[in-house]
Scaffold this active site. Structure first.
Site, PDB file in Angstrom:
ATOM      1  N   CYS B  69       6.941  -2.799  -5.268  1.00 49.75           N
ATOM      2  CA  CYS B  69       8.222  -2.279  -4.952  1.00 49.75           C
ATOM      3  C   CYS B  69       9.204  -2.489  -6.101  1.00 49.75           C
ATOM      4  O   CYS B  69      10.369  -2.199  -5.866  1.00 49.75           O
ATOM      5  CB  CYS B  69       8.796  -2.497  -3.558  1.00 49.75           C
ATOM      6  SG  CYS B  69       7.560  -2.323  -2.369  1.00 49.75           S
ATOM      7  N   HIS B 188       1.566   3.195  -1.809  1.00 59.30           N
ATOM      8  CA  HIS B 188       2.234   2.498  -0.713  1.00 59.30           C
ATOM      9  C   HIS B 188       3.296   3.454  -0.318  1.00 59.30           C
ATOM     10  O   HIS B 188       4.196   3.827  -1.348  1.00 59.30           O
ATOM     11  CB  HIS B 188       2.799   1.201  -1.198  1.00 59.30           C
ATOM     12  CG  HIS B 188       2.606   0.356  -0.045  1.00 59.30           C
ATOM     13  ND1 HIS B 188       3.846   0.147   0.650  1.00 59.30           N
ATOM     14  CD2 HIS B 188       2.041  -0.493   0.657  1.00 59.30           C
ATOM     15  CE1 HIS B 188       4.023  -0.434   1.694  1.00 59.30           C
ATOM     16  NE2 HIS B 188       2.724  -1.140   1.679  1.00 59.30           N
ATOM     17  N   PRO B 189       3.841   3.470   1.110  1.00 65.83           N
ATOM     18  CA  PRO B 189       4.889   4.446   1.404  1.00 65.83           C
ATOM     19  C   PRO B 189       6.148   3.950   1.373  1.00 65.83           C
ATOM     20  O   PRO B 189       7.307   4.276   1.869  1.00 65.83           O
ATOM     21  CB  PRO B 189       4.425   4.716   2.784  1.00 65.83           C
ATOM     22  CG  PRO B 189       3.595   3.744   3.281  1.00 65.83           C
ATOM     23  CD  PRO B 189       2.845   2.932   2.048  1.00 65.83           C
ATOM     24  N   CYS B 190       6.362   2.411   1.051  1.00 68.21           N
ATOM     25  CA  CYS B 190       7.449   1.679   1.515  1.00 68.21           C
ATOM     26  C   CYS B 190       8.696   2.083   0.727  1.00 68.21           C
ATOM     27  O   CYS B 190       9.906   1.795   1.154  1.00 68.21           O
ATOM     28  CB  CYS B 190       7.391   0.172   1.359  1.00 68.21           C
ATOM     29  SG  CYS B 190       7.249  -0.671  -0.175  1.00 68.21           S
ATOM     30  N   ARG B 191       8.773   2.772  -0.407  1.00 66.85           N
ATOM     31  CA  ARG B 191       9.842   3.375  -1.212  1.00 66.85           C
ATOM     32  C   ARG B 191       9.813   4.814  -0.720  1.00 66.85           C
ATOM     33  O   ARG B 191      10.711   5.562  -1.686  1.00 66.85           O
ATOM     34  CB  ARG B 191       9.533   3.100  -2.531  1.00 66.85           C
ATOM     35  CG  ARG B 191       9.835   1.644  -2.917  1.00 66.85           C
ATOM     36  CD  ARG B 191      11.078   0.864  -2.277  1.00 66.85           C
ATOM     37  NE  ARG B 191      12.081   1.043  -3.246  1.00 66.85           N
ATOM     38  CZ  ARG B 191      12.007  -0.027  -4.406  1.00 66.85           C
ATOM     39  NH1 ARG B 191      11.413  -1.008  -4.394  1.00 66.85           N
ATOM     40  NH2 ARG B 191      13.066   0.077  -5.113  1.00 66.85           N
TER      41      ARG B 191
END
Lengths: 275, 257
Positions: B69, B188-191
């Site tokens: 991230c 990854h979807p965190c952003r």
């Protein structure tokens, strides 16, 4: 409350006596002795088995040693689930020590994630913590932390340092008093009756009417089959850390005290033993 | 509710619309999962010709999720030699008479070294934790051998590789598919919410409707060889816009935050 702090310790220091046996099909230069370990429930198989690898590498030729993986009674064990979850889900009725078979060949690509190094475990662990915080605080707490704080959580787990871990983890457990709990409870419900690995949805600790949600409420909403109707014999156990908490236990309390270090409440639904 | 949040219901509306358009374009998307059930995913398979350059060993282990991230500029060195690779894929050249399988569009890399034909399987799921769509995929050779994470990284176009490492779009990791329980690669979807915000904000400012899933896919898909034909957009927004004719928008741009 002093009592509740003890719960955190009891959860952290939960251990499972385990016997590692080399798969019989592995080509060895001499007979492989079994290897015994007390496995921490809250850790990961590939994080605590370097000694197991070293032990069995002594008897197999280097060129025969591919990536190590574990199996229990025909089921490949997913290293990315906490050890306690694997035990409760697959082996809770076994005689101790838990007998795990070690493989160095034929890695089951279709079932297991590769784990070439500890940094992969770290990535998985931090990813879970972030996901949990997305549910609990819209990622605010974990994003406000510095890189060294993230490292502290990981090092705490890796080195089995309860105080180091909890000094940081308590921040992830805070919430505004007026809210009565987290935004959503990070939970996963596991069962072995279908291919679906787990159930994970949004679920609030308090109902819109202001009632505290309990473990029973959660199970009723997510997996009602697990609960038995009145007068019927019990078919399933709802297990967290090897125990069956009362279904009346508030979910928020469970989330704060019985979550794994990855900040998820891992709940196993297992059939009641028939004998 | 925030403008940038995609709840499960809207995810399904977006997916339905995407499926309708895909059918018109013959783009091959299907819905997998229980009928009427909210639980399921969009699925598409494709054959791609890819050069796996195993000599460029990229230290993906550095890309664990914490750093995933954040930027990793130090990793960008040594990628230059790859820049000679010819990105010949004409991503927008989908033909109207296309059959569902189209290998030409999938040729992403042509360079010295032998290319191999790979089978790709893409899944789009909803993440209830991040309230975003998530792209899962797996890929194997014609012989059925699954690709390793390292090989997948080396099959990503160098330009995208830099972006994946240095932008908030994040990294590729091997994860358990939450519905199938099998290993899949995941962006990854965190952003996701972060990079979708300007897109949705712009749409809102211009009173345009946006299909969240489609817009998001057009950003993340090409990085892993999944091209979203421009026709999706031209079907959604014909030259002479007559909003009444357009299918129900999934994210109502005019809605307040």
């Amino acid at each position: 409350m002093a009592d509740d702090k003890d719960v955190l310790r009891d959860v952290w220091f939960g251990r499972i006596p385990t016997c590692f046996l080399l798969n019989q099909d592995e080509v060895t230069e001499r007979e492989a002795e079994p290897y015994y370990l007390l496995l921490p429930r809250v850790s990961y198989l590939t994080l605590v088995t370097d000694k197991v690898k070293k032990h069995f590498h002594k008897v197999i030729r280097t060129e025969d040693a591919e990536e190590m993986w574990f199996e229990y009674e025909g089921t490949p064990l997913k290293w990315h689930y906490p050890i306690g979850v694997l035990f409760d889900l697959h082996a809770s009725n076994t005689v101790l020590p838990w007998s795990i078979t070690v493989h160095f060949k034929n890695f089951p690509d279709r079932d297991l994630l590769h784990c070439p190094s500890h940094s992969v475990i770290e990535a998985h662990f931090m990813s879970s913590i972030k996901e949990a915080d997305a549910l609990k605080h819209k990622s605010q707490v974990v994003n406000d932390m510095q890189k060294k704080d993230h490292k502290q959580l990981w090092m705490g787990l890796q080195n089995d340092k309860f105080d180091q871990f909890w000094a940081m983890n308590r921040k992830l457990m805070e919430y505004p008093t007026e809210d009565g709990g987290f935004r959503f409870i990070p939970f996963r419900i596991y069962q072995t009756m279908s291919d679906r690995p787990f159930i994970q949805k949004q679920y609030r600790p308090v109902s819109p009417e202001g009632n505290v949600h309990t473990l029973g409420d959660l199970m009723k909403a997510m997996y009602p089959v697990a609960l038995s109707n009145e007068g019927e014999p019990k078919r399933f156990q709802v297990v967290i850390h090897g125990i069956e908490p009362l279904l009346e236990t508030p979910l928020q309390w469970l989330s704060e005290h019985l979550s794994h270090p990855d900040n998820f409440l891992h709940i196993c639904v297992i059939p009641v033993p028939s004998d | 509710m925030s403008l940038c949040v995609l709840d499960e219901e809207n995810f399904h509306l977006c997916c339905q619309l995407l499926l309708q358009l895909s059918e018109q374009l013959g783009d091959g998307w299907s819905w997998e999962g229980g009928q009427g059930s909210q639980e399921g995913y969009l699925r598409k398979t494709a054959l791609r010709s890819v050069v796996i350059d195993s000599s460029s060993v990229w230290d993906y282990e550095g890309g664990w999720s914490d750093t995933s991230c954040q930027s990793q500029s130090e990793q960008q060195e040594g990628e230059q030699e790859q820049a000679a690779v010819d990105a010949s894929a004409d991503t927008n050249s989908i033909k109207g008479d296309l059959e569902e399988q189209d290998e030409d569009d999938g040729v992403c890399v042509v360079s010295a070294g032998s290319s191999q034909l790979l089978q790709y399987e893409y899944h789009i799921l909803h993440s209830c934790s991040y309230s975003t769509p998530v792209l899962y995929f797996r890929t194997c050779t014609q012989e059925g051998r699954s690709l390793s994470l390292e090989e997948v990284w080396s099959s990503v176009h160098p330009n995208y590789r830099l972006r994946l490492q240095s932008s908030p779009l994040n990294t590729i990791t091997l994860q358990e598919h939450p519905l199938l329980g099998q290993p899949f690669f995941m962006l990854h979807p965190c952003r996701t919410e972060e990079f979708m915000r300007p897109v949705l904000q712009a749409a809102q400012d211009q009173h345009r409707s946006v299909n969240y899933v489609l817009s998001w896919l057009s950003v993340v898909g090409p990085m892993v060889g999944l091209d979203v034909p421009l026709k999706y957009s031209t079907l959604l927004h014909p030259a002479a816009p007559s909003p009444a004719e357009i299918l129900p928008p999934c994210t109502e741009a005019a809605s307040s935050t």
